[in-house]
Design a protein around this motif. Sequence first.
Motif, PDB file in Angstrom:
ATOM      1  N   THR A  20      67.286  52.122   2.727  1.00 51.95           N
ATOM      2  CA  THR A  20      67.375  51.540   4.072  1.00 51.95           C
ATOM      3  C   THR A  20      68.312  50.339   4.062  1.00 51.95           C
ATOM      4  O   THR A  20      68.024  49.335   3.396  1.00 51.95           O
ATOM      5  N   ASP A  33      59.756  55.293   4.819  1.00 47.27           N
ATOM      6  CA  ASP A  33      60.523  55.855   5.926  1.00 47.27           C
ATOM      7  C   ASP A  33      59.887  55.488   7.259  1.00 47.27           C
ATOM      8  O   ASP A  33      58.665  55.545   7.437  1.00 47.27           O
ATOM      9  N   GLU A  34      60.732  55.099   8.188  1.00 45.62           N
ATOM     10  CA  GLU A  34      60.260  54.600   9.480  1.00 45.62           C
ATOM     11  C   GLU A  34      59.487  55.654  10.261  1.00 45.62           C
ATOM     12  O   GLU A  34      58.512  55.346  10.949  1.00 45.62           O
ATOM     13  N   GLN A  35      59.894  56.909  10.134  1.00 44.67           N
ATOM     14  CA  GLN A  35      59.227  57.979  10.878  1.00 44.67           C
ATOM     15  C   GLN A  35      57.754  58.086  10.498  1.00 44.67           C
ATOM     16  O   GLN A  35      56.896  58.365  11.342  1.00 44.67           O
ATOM     17  N   ASN A  36      57.444  57.835   9.239  1.00 43.94           N
ATOM     18  CA  ASN A  36      56.067  57.965   8.796  1.00 43.94           C
ATOM     19  C   ASN A  36      55.182  56.856   9.331  1.00 43.94           C
ATOM     20  O   ASN A  36      53.964  57.020   9.441  1.00 43.94           O
ATOM     21  N   ASP A  38      55.497  55.674  12.326  1.00 43.35           N
ATOM     22  CA  ASP A  38      55.384  55.857  13.777  1.00 43.35           C
ATOM     23  C   ASP A  38      54.392  56.973  14.097  1.00 43.35           C
ATOM     24  O   ASP A  38      54.721  57.967  14.742  1.00 43.35           O
ATOM     25  N   ARG A  39      53.176  56.815  13.613  1.00 47.18           N
ATOM     26  CA  ARG A  39      52.129  57.808  13.850  1.00 47.18           C
ATOM     27  C   ARG A  39      50.772  57.137  13.672  1.00 47.18           C
ATOM     28  O   ARG A  39      50.678  56.015  13.165  1.00 47.18           O
ATOM     29  N   PRO A 196      60.085  48.861   7.427  1.00 46.55           N
ATOM     30  CA  PRO A 196      60.167  49.470   8.754  1.00 46.55           C
ATOM     31  C   PRO A 196      59.384  48.660   9.784  1.00 46.55           C
ATOM     32  O   PRO A 196      58.451  47.944   9.450  1.00 46.55           O
TER      33      PRO A 196
END
Length: 224
Positions: A20, A33-36, A38-39, A196
Amino acid sequence: MKVLQHALSQLLGDARLVVTPLPGTDLSLWLIDEQNMDRAFSPEETRRILEQPPYWGFCWASGLALARFVAEQPHWVAGKRVLDFGSGSGVAAIAAAKAGALEVVACDLDPLALHACRANAALNGVKLSYSTDFFAEADRFDLILVADVLYDRANLPLLDHFLSRGHQALVADSRVRDFQHRSYQRLASLQALTLPDLAEPHEFRHVSLYHASRSEHTAFSNAL
């Protein structure tokens, strides 16, 4: 990296560490990872995170702010021996090494944090030394760097000890931004965010930077 990825998988299942870039710097870190993030986390994941928080998988706002400060004002570290206390991901230590420090020791109690520091140092092409015990270090450092350590007020007494190992200290913090201590003066107000992004309150993006000098501390003590 295998050790770090395994530890992260034990906490957050399919979470991954990814390279990153850090905004406002020429540095990159291995971060969650940012996607992980966001949940919604399961109750079991939440329990594991609280019990074993992967601090080393984030670049916290104060660490990023301190890294930028060092990069923009390299005279603080150039040619000097530096210890980064509570190093976490190693961002401040790596910035100091990139800015020309003679020696940089990344110091953290958590072995996983030191694994992260090694991985991130390699990623950025710098060499660090490592320590798990600040108080086992000799009084030989020109500067102690400290970021994101005062989130727990129980750590405030550490402010009395940083000058026992270094001639100067720079402390960056966004949680206790206006602490009062006779040895520390507020040097700057900086802006940064955690990566993140944890959607933290906006106030935690305001980072205060404090400076302490042993010579000034000694003069003050002698005057009492």
